[in-house]
Write a protein that holds these residues in place. Structure first.
Motif, PDB file in Angstrom:
ATOM      1  N   LYS A   1       0.794  -1.157  -0.021  1.00  0.00           N
ATOM      2  CA  LYS A   1      -0.001   0.042   0.030  1.00  0.00           C
ATOM      3  C   LYS A   1       0.888   1.123   0.128  1.00  0.00           C
ATOM      4  O   LYS A   1       1.683   1.535   0.843  1.00  0.00           O
ATOM      5  CB  LYS A   1      -1.008   0.166   1.168  1.00  0.00           C
ATOM      6  CG  LYS A   1      -1.981  -1.055   1.279  1.00  0.00           C
ATOM      7  CD  LYS A   1      -2.819  -1.109   0.132  1.00  0.00           C
ATOM      8  CE  LYS A   1      -3.633   0.350  -0.109  1.00  0.00           C
ATOM      9  NZ  LYS A   1      -4.423   0.266  -1.406  1.00  0.00           N
TER      10      LYS A   1
ATOM     11  N   GLU B   1      -1.807  -3.702  -6.512  1.00  0.00           N
ATOM     12  CA  GLU B   1      -0.683  -2.476  -7.007  1.00  0.00           C
ATOM     13  C   GLU B   1       0.669  -3.247  -6.614  1.00  0.00           C
ATOM     14  O   GLU B   1       1.109  -3.870  -5.818  1.00  0.00           O
ATOM     15  CB  GLU B   1      -0.969  -1.353  -6.145  1.00  0.00           C
ATOM     16  CG  GLU B   1       0.060  -0.407  -6.103  1.00  0.00           C
ATOM     17  CD  GLU B   1      -0.327   1.183  -5.763  1.00  0.00           C
ATOM     18  OE1 GLU B   1      -1.499   1.283  -5.239  1.00  0.00           O
ATOM     19  OE2 GLU B   1       0.375   2.094  -5.810  1.00  0.00           O
TER      20      GLU B   1
ATOM     21  N   GLN C   1      -1.649  -3.108 -10.953  1.00  0.00           N
ATOM     22  CA  GLN C   1      -1.984  -1.602 -10.810  1.00  0.00           C
ATOM     23  C   GLN C   1      -0.810  -0.539 -10.441  1.00  0.00           C
ATOM     24  O   GLN C   1      -0.247  -0.987  -9.499  1.00  0.00           O
ATOM     25  CB  GLN C   1      -3.136  -1.645  -9.329  1.00  0.00           C
ATOM     26  CG  GLN C   1      -3.661  -0.212  -9.155  1.00  0.00           C
ATOM     27  CD  GLN C   1      -4.526  -0.184  -8.122  1.00  0.00           C
ATOM     28  OE1 GLN C   1      -5.572  -1.399  -8.113  1.00  0.00           O
ATOM     29  NE2 GLN C   1      -4.793   0.854  -7.286  1.00  0.00           N
TER      30      GLN C   1
ATOM     31  N   ALA D   1      -1.736   6.283  -8.388  1.00  0.00           N
ATOM     32  CA  ALA D   1      -1.464   7.613  -8.728  1.00  0.00           C
ATOM     33  C   ALA D   1      -0.353   8.037  -8.530  1.00  0.00           C
ATOM     34  O   ALA D   1       0.114   8.913  -9.197  1.00  0.00           O
ATOM     35  CB  ALA D   1      -2.695   8.304  -8.103  1.00  0.00           C
TER      36      ALA D   1
ATOM     37  N   ASP E   1      -8.959   3.446   3.882  1.00  0.00           N
ATOM     38  CA  ASP E   1     -10.220   4.064   2.902  1.00  0.00           C
ATOM     39  C   ASP E   1     -11.514   3.525   3.437  1.00  0.00           C
ATOM     40  O   ASP E   1     -12.277   3.366   2.621  1.00  0.00           O
ATOM     41  CB  ASP E   1      -9.668   3.716   1.550  1.00  0.00           C
ATOM     42  CG  ASP E   1      -8.514   4.877   1.046  1.00  0.00           C
ATOM     43  OD1 ASP E   1      -8.261   5.470   1.906  1.00  0.00           O
ATOM     44  OD2 ASP E   1      -8.110   4.146   0.105  1.00  0.00           O
TER      45      ASP E   1
HETATM   46  C1  PEP Z   1      -6.027   2.449  -4.154  1.00  0.00           C
HETATM   47  O1  PEP Z   1      -6.423   1.865  -5.154  1.00  0.00           O
HETATM   48  O2  PEP Z   1      -6.123   1.843  -3.213  1.00  0.00           O
HETATM   49  C2  PEP Z   1      -5.139   3.575  -4.285  1.00  0.00           C
HETATM   50  C3  PEP Z   1      -3.985   3.830  -3.397  1.00  0.00           C
HETATM   51  O3  PEP Z   1      -5.477   4.289  -5.191  1.00  0.00           O
HETATM   52  P1  PEP Z   1      -4.743   5.646  -5.928  1.00  0.00           P
HETATM   53  O4  PEP Z   1      -3.234   5.198  -6.305  1.00  0.00           O
HETATM   54  O5  PEP Z   1      -5.714   5.929  -7.018  1.00  0.00           O
HETATM   55  O6  PEP Z   1      -4.602   6.585  -4.612  1.00  0.00           O
END
Ligand code: PEP
Ligand code: MN
Length: 407
Positions: free
Chosen positions: A131, A164, A182, A185, A309
């Motif tokens: 994360k 990610e 993934q 951002a 989140d």
């Molecule tokens: C996510 O998908 O949990 C995330 C961290 O997304 P982003 O990179 O768009 O903030």
């Protein structure tokens, strides 16, 4: 100038084209796809007559592209590209919904979510094992254990997995488990990471950086394509503006703009785009209305206990509502939601059409980027999704952790 080589072109043919481009003052960049080579001659587009290059041995076609991003542009490939991610097509008529927790938290919790999503119309399972957190003191993800749990959830439910990858040296590890890599951002312009995922042939979900223009976003996609990986799905997830009532401002303009500039599928993340669960459903509806090719949403059985989140995570009932409402919008626009296990008959009945191809047929029906005469980079065949038995409701997570903050 983009030179698309014939699948049977030899290394000598490629060398000859590169030399011809160099002689004209153009810098050649070679994208090695699985079936063919594409050579981008960077520089003055008028430096060389494309028709002359087309006469060189091994050359199939020459395309002149005026945009700074080449392989991502609609000039290069007018037809929409369909990216098959673990058997789920993104960019066709059907709209897949990727859903799941922000972070993978526990085995029981993940299986509970995945089993529910499979039954409720989710197309793929999302969940962060690594994360990117703004604070170093926030939950950083389960890492390798999280990857293992995602693979287990796929095995149990048949849902492909989206997760990610944060660093080039993690790509091999994450790619061994994920169906879709993934790029978050915060990493949209991590160029070594883009190149590393570009060297794989895994589908990549490229999130837009929250301070990136559409052009910068498409150039980031270009980094991946230029390495020979054509399986790129773009994701609008909100940008930072002066507005403080939402976490980000979901830029639906960018969806319409990107769809006009690129052939790549564009999906929307209304969870990070708004930061509040009460706005996720309306923005999901709007995303589909503006032409998004899919959604990615955060779902948690007990959002108030989520490790990250929670504020923007839908509970199960809300996800069901989202599916119903998004489906209604899709149908009003002549599209449909992608659902696993939709037999042609059931799909046709839902669509009001007389006949319909099966899932594989739809995915490959003319909009696929391979073998259709379009100049898209070749893409390896994706195995169809292994459809396992949908999981029953697994026991809820025994872990009761404090609700996590935003990323
Ligand atoms: C996510 O998908 O949990 C995330 C961290 O997304 P982003 O990179 O768009 O903030
Ligand atoms: Mn998140």
């Amino acid at each position: 100038m983009i030179v698309i080589m014939h699948p049977h072109a030899t290394p000598d043919d490629v060398e000859q084209v590169k030399e011809r481009l160099r002689q004209a003052g153009l810098r050649p960049y070679v994208a090695q796809g699985d079936e063919r080579v594409v050579i981008h001659g960077h520089g003055n587009p008028r430096a060389l007559d494309g028709q002359q290059v087309e006469t060189l041995r091994g050359v199939e076609r020459v395309v002149t592209v005026s945009r700074p991003y080449k392989l991502a542009s609609r000039e290069f490939r007018p037809e929409p590209t369909v990216v098959a991610a673990g058997g789920v097509p993104f960019g066709g008529d059907a709209i897949p919904i990727i859903a799941g927790p922000c972070s993978v938290e526990s085995e029981a919790g993940l299986l509970e979510i995945a089993g529910f999503l499979r039954r409720a119309g989710g197309a793929a399972l999302r969940g962060g094992a690594f994360k990117p957190r703004t604070s170093p003191y926030s939950f950083q993800g389960l890492g390798q254990e999280g990857l293992r749990l995602l693979a287990l959830a796929r095995q149990v439910t048949g849902l492909p997995v989206v997760t990610e990858v944060m660093a080039p040296e993690q790509v091999e590890q994450v790619a061994a488990y994920a169906d879709v890599l993934q790029i978050g951002a915060r990493n949209m312009q991590n160029f070594p990471l883009l190149q590393a995922v570009g060297r794989t042939r895994k589908p990549v979900l490229l999130k837009r950086g929250f301070m990136a223009t559409v052009e910068e976003w498409l150039l980031a996609a270009e980094y991946i394509l230029a390495e020979g990986n054509p399986h790129v799905i773009l994701c609008e997830r909100g940008i930072r503006t002066f507005e403080t009532s939402t976490r980000n401002t979901l830029d639906l303009n960018a969806v319409a703009v990107a769809k006009s500039l690129t052939h790549l599928p564009v999906i929307v993340d209304p969870s990070h785009g708004t930061g509040h669960r009460e706005y996720v459903i309306p923005l999901a509806r709007a995303a589909v209305a503006v032409g998004a090719d899919g959604l990615i949403v955060e779902v948690h059985p007990r959002p108030d206990q989520a490790l990250s989140d929670g504020n923007q995570s839908l509970d199960f009932a809300q996800f069901q509502q989202l599916v119903e409402e998004v489906e209604a919008v899709a149908r009003a626009l002549g599209r449909r939601l992608f659902r696993h296990g939709d037999e042609p008959g059931r799909q046709a009945a839902r669509d009001g059409t007389v006949t319909g191809a099966g899932r594989e047929g739809r995915a490959g029906a003319g909009r696929e980027g391979r073998g259709d005469g379009q100049p898209g980079l070749p893409r390896p065949g994706e195995p169809d999704v292994p459809v396992g038995p949908a999981a029953g409701g697994a026991a809820p997570s025994p872990r009761r952790a404090a609700a996590g903050g935003g990323n």
